[in-house]
Design a protein around this motif. Sequence first.
Motif, PDB file in Angstrom:
ATOM      1  N   GLN A 156      53.905 -21.789  14.917  1.00  0.00           N
ATOM      2  CA  GLN A 156      54.779 -22.629  13.918  1.00  0.00           C
ATOM      3  C   GLN A 156      54.621 -22.009  12.606  1.00  0.00           C
ATOM      4  O   GLN A 156      55.431 -22.486  11.919  1.00  0.00           O
ATOM      5  CB  GLN A 156      53.974 -23.851  13.639  1.00  0.00           C
ATOM      6  N   ASN A 157      53.570 -20.880  12.737  1.00  0.00           N
ATOM      7  CA  ASN A 157      53.620 -20.284  11.884  1.00  0.00           C
ATOM      8  C   ASN A 157      53.427 -18.892  11.942  1.00  0.00           C
ATOM      9  O   ASN A 157      52.853 -17.831  11.434  1.00  0.00           O
ATOM     10  CB  ASN A 157      52.289 -20.674  11.181  1.00  0.00           C
ATOM     11  N   ILE A 158      54.730 -18.580  11.906  1.00  0.00           N
ATOM     12  CA  ILE A 158      55.467 -17.014  12.130  1.00  0.00           C
ATOM     13  C   ILE A 158      55.638 -16.403  10.912  1.00  0.00           C
ATOM     14  O   ILE A 158      56.202 -16.575  10.358  1.00  0.00           O
ATOM     15  CB  ILE A 158      56.260 -16.863  13.104  1.00  0.00           C
ATOM     16  N   ARG A 159      54.681 -15.011  10.722  1.00  0.00           N
ATOM     17  CA  ARG A 159      55.599 -14.240   9.156  1.00  0.00           C
ATOM     18  C   ARG A 159      55.240 -12.628  10.564  1.00  0.00           C
ATOM     19  O   ARG A 159      55.228 -11.955  10.868  1.00  0.00           O
ATOM     20  CB  ARG A 159      53.907 -13.819   8.464  1.00  0.00           C
ATOM     21  N   ALA A 160      56.723 -12.460  10.024  1.00  0.00           N
ATOM     22  CA  ALA A 160      57.023 -10.940  10.291  1.00  0.00           C
ATOM     23  C   ALA A 160      57.308  -9.942   9.196  1.00  0.00           C
ATOM     24  O   ALA A 160      57.930 -11.035   8.308  1.00  0.00           O
ATOM     25  CB  ALA A 160      58.483 -11.273  11.013  1.00  0.00           C
ATOM     26  N   ILE A 161      56.831  -9.137   8.975  1.00  0.00           N
ATOM     27  CA  ILE A 161      56.397  -8.296   8.314  1.00  0.00           C
ATOM     28  C   ILE A 161      57.217  -7.059   8.222  1.00  0.00           C
ATOM     29  O   ILE A 161      56.921  -6.339   9.352  1.00  0.00           O
ATOM     30  CB  ILE A 161      55.628  -7.795   7.181  1.00  0.00           C
ATOM     31  N   GLU A 162      58.384  -6.568   8.252  1.00  0.00           N
ATOM     32  CA  GLU A 162      58.757  -5.412   8.437  1.00  0.00           C
ATOM     33  C   GLU A 162      59.541  -5.242   7.129  1.00  0.00           C
ATOM     34  O   GLU A 162      60.300  -5.493   6.448  1.00  0.00           O
ATOM     35  CB  GLU A 162      60.072  -5.843   9.321  1.00  0.00           C
ATOM     36  N   GLN A 163      59.391  -3.751   6.793  1.00  0.00           N
ATOM     37  CA  GLN A 163      60.611  -2.585   5.870  1.00  0.00           C
ATOM     38  C   GLN A 163      61.116  -2.115   5.482  1.00  0.00           C
ATOM     39  O   GLN A 163      62.190  -2.386   4.548  1.00  0.00           O
ATOM     40  CB  GLN A 163      59.351  -1.182   5.374  1.00  0.00           C
ATOM     41  N   ASN A 164      61.968  -2.340   7.070  1.00  0.00           N
ATOM     42  CA  ASN A 164      63.386  -1.546   7.040  1.00  0.00           C
ATOM     43  C   ASN A 164      64.228  -2.823   6.890  1.00  0.00           C
ATOM     44  O   ASN A 164      64.059  -3.791   7.790  1.00  0.00           O
ATOM     45  CB  ASN A 164      63.629  -0.820   8.655  1.00  0.00           C
ATOM     46  N   TYR A 165      65.343  -2.183   6.026  1.00  0.00           N
ATOM     47  CA  TYR A 165      65.921  -3.827   6.042  1.00  0.00           C
ATOM     48  C   TYR A 165      67.264  -4.365   7.228  1.00  0.00           C
ATOM     49  O   TYR A 165      66.783  -4.889   7.880  1.00  0.00           O
ATOM     50  CB  TYR A 165      67.352  -3.348   4.802  1.00  0.00           C
ATOM     51  N   THR A 166      68.099  -2.763   7.930  1.00  0.00           N
ATOM     52  CA  THR A 166      68.512  -3.115   9.284  1.00  0.00           C
ATOM     53  C   THR A 166      67.174  -4.534  10.218  1.00  0.00           C
ATOM     54  O   THR A 166      67.997  -5.040  10.991  1.00  0.00           O
ATOM     55  CB  THR A 166      69.151  -2.329   9.354  1.00  0.00           C
ATOM     56  N   LEU A 167      66.204  -4.033  10.035  1.00  0.00           N
ATOM     57  CA  LEU A 167      65.184  -4.360  11.809  1.00  0.00           C
ATOM     58  C   LEU A 167      64.561  -5.683  10.736  1.00  0.00           C
ATOM     59  O   LEU A 167      65.006  -6.762  12.130  1.00  0.00           O
ATOM     60  CB  LEU A 167      63.386  -3.779  11.302  1.00  0.00           C
ATOM     61  N   CYS A 168      64.903  -5.909   9.267  1.00  0.00           N
ATOM     62  CA  CYS A 168      64.889  -6.970   9.353  1.00  0.00           C
ATOM     63  C   CYS A 168      66.236  -8.118   9.848  1.00  0.00           C
ATOM     64  O   CYS A 168      65.678  -9.376   9.840  1.00  0.00           O
ATOM     65  CB  CYS A 168      64.664  -7.021   7.829  1.00  0.00           C
ATOM     66  N   LYS A 169      67.499  -7.647   9.439  1.00  0.00           N
ATOM     67  CA  LYS A 169      68.127  -8.024  10.267  1.00  0.00           C
ATOM     68  C   LYS A 169      68.357  -8.946  11.750  1.00  0.00           C
ATOM     69  O   LYS A 169      68.608 -10.059  11.696  1.00  0.00           O
ATOM     70  CB  LYS A 169      70.049  -7.939   9.617  1.00  0.00           C
ATOM     71  N   GLN A 170      68.106  -7.829  11.919  1.00  0.00           N
ATOM     72  CA  GLN A 170      67.728  -7.706  13.406  1.00  0.00           C
ATOM     73  C   GLN A 170      66.951  -9.037  13.897  1.00  0.00           C
ATOM     74  O   GLN A 170      67.167 -10.067  14.829  1.00  0.00           O
ATOM     75  CB  GLN A 170      67.566  -6.682  14.034  1.00  0.00           C
ATOM     76  N   ILE A 171      65.820  -8.890  13.528  1.00  0.00           N
ATOM     77  CA  ILE A 171      64.956 -10.569  14.019  1.00  0.00           C
ATOM     78  C   ILE A 171      65.036 -11.481  13.453  1.00  0.00           C
ATOM     79  O   ILE A 171      65.079 -12.368  14.305  1.00  0.00           O
ATOM     80  CB  ILE A 171      63.537  -9.509  12.720  1.00  0.00           C
ATOM     81  N   GLU A 172      66.004 -11.648  12.351  1.00  0.00           N
ATOM     82  CA  GLU A 172      66.323 -12.927  11.989  1.00  0.00           C
ATOM     83  C   GLU A 172      67.446 -13.181  12.697  1.00  0.00           C
ATOM     84  O   GLU A 172      67.710 -14.713  13.041  1.00  0.00           O
ATOM     85  CB  GLU A 172      66.674 -12.583   9.996  1.00  0.00           C
ATOM     86  N   SER A 173      68.096 -12.676  13.205  1.00  0.00           N
ATOM     87  CA  SER A 173      69.737 -12.670  13.905  1.00  0.00           C
ATOM     88  C   SER A 173      69.274 -13.262  15.812  1.00  0.00           C
ATOM     89  O   SER A 173      69.402 -14.101  16.054  1.00  0.00           O
ATOM     90  CB  SER A 173      70.146 -11.414  14.041  1.00  0.00           C
ATOM     91  N   ARG A 174      67.755 -12.017  16.065  1.00  0.00           N
ATOM     92  CA  ARG A 174      67.402 -12.122  17.311  1.00  0.00           C
ATOM     93  C   ARG A 174      67.007 -13.821  16.909  1.00  0.00           C
ATOM     94  O   ARG A 174      67.079 -13.951  18.541  1.00  0.00           O
ATOM     95  CB  ARG A 174      67.154 -11.439  17.225  1.00  0.00           C
ATOM     96  N   PHE A 175      66.150 -14.710  16.509  1.00  0.00           N
ATOM     97  CA  PHE A 175      65.587 -15.420  17.007  1.00  0.00           C
ATOM     98  C   PHE A 175      66.317 -16.369  16.050  1.00  0.00           C
ATOM     99  O   PHE A 175      65.019 -17.290  15.856  1.00  0.00           O
ATOM    100  CB  PHE A 175      63.831 -15.437  16.151  1.00  0.00           C
ATOM    101  N   SER A 176      67.124 -16.394  15.592  1.00  0.00           N
ATOM    102  CA  SER A 176      68.105 -17.924  15.141  1.00  0.00           C
ATOM    103  C   SER A 176      67.383 -18.043  13.948  1.00  0.00           C
ATOM    104  O   SER A 176      67.458 -20.069  13.382  1.00  0.00           O
ATOM    105  CB  SER A 176      68.478 -18.767  16.477  1.00  0.00           C
ATOM    106  N   GLY A 177      66.840 -17.661  12.945  1.00  0.00           N
ATOM    107  CA  GLY A 177      66.551 -18.257  11.784  1.00  0.00           C
ATOM    108  C   GLY A 177      65.229 -19.225  11.802  1.00  0.00           C
ATOM    109  O   GLY A 177      64.039 -19.387  11.240  1.00  0.00           O
ATOM    110  N   ALA A 178      64.575 -18.964  13.437  1.00  0.00           N
ATOM    111  CA  ALA A 178      63.098 -19.448  13.511  1.00  0.00           C
ATOM    112  C   ALA A 178      61.736 -18.669  12.697  1.00  0.00           C
ATOM    113  O   ALA A 178      60.827 -19.234  12.574  1.00  0.00           O
ATOM    114  CB  ALA A 178      62.724 -19.200  14.987  1.00  0.00           C
TER     115      ALA A 178
END
Length: 113
Positions: A1-23
């Motif tokens: 419930q309290n998941i943080r993802a830290i990623e420096q690369n902009y493209t990978l950040c967007k992929q994480i956001e998209s893959r996990f549907s905003g969760a």
Amino acid sequence: QNIRAIEQNYTLCKQIESRFSGAILPIQKCFLDYSATAGTRFPRIITNPPFRNVRQHMKAAINLLDRCAFDSAVLVGLVPVTYDHELAETVKMLPPDTFASTTVYTKIIRIEL
């Protein structure tokens, strides 16, 4: 419930956001910078640090670990086989062809505090 993802690369950040549907809303920042200013510590950390700066990143991640009131703190990481830590338990040695883009031999480790 309290998941943080830290990623420096902009493209990978967007992929994480998209893959996990905003969760999971990733934070686009260098992990070392994040760890230096993070006001939160975590009972569980999963990490895939850059192989070149693995010791720095692992030290920062371990410093963010915090035991729960009812359980120990656990870090699981994908690291080069040359990485060693006194508390690290090797969970699995990965085959040499695990990653097509690198020749670094890797393993999965577990550190429990």
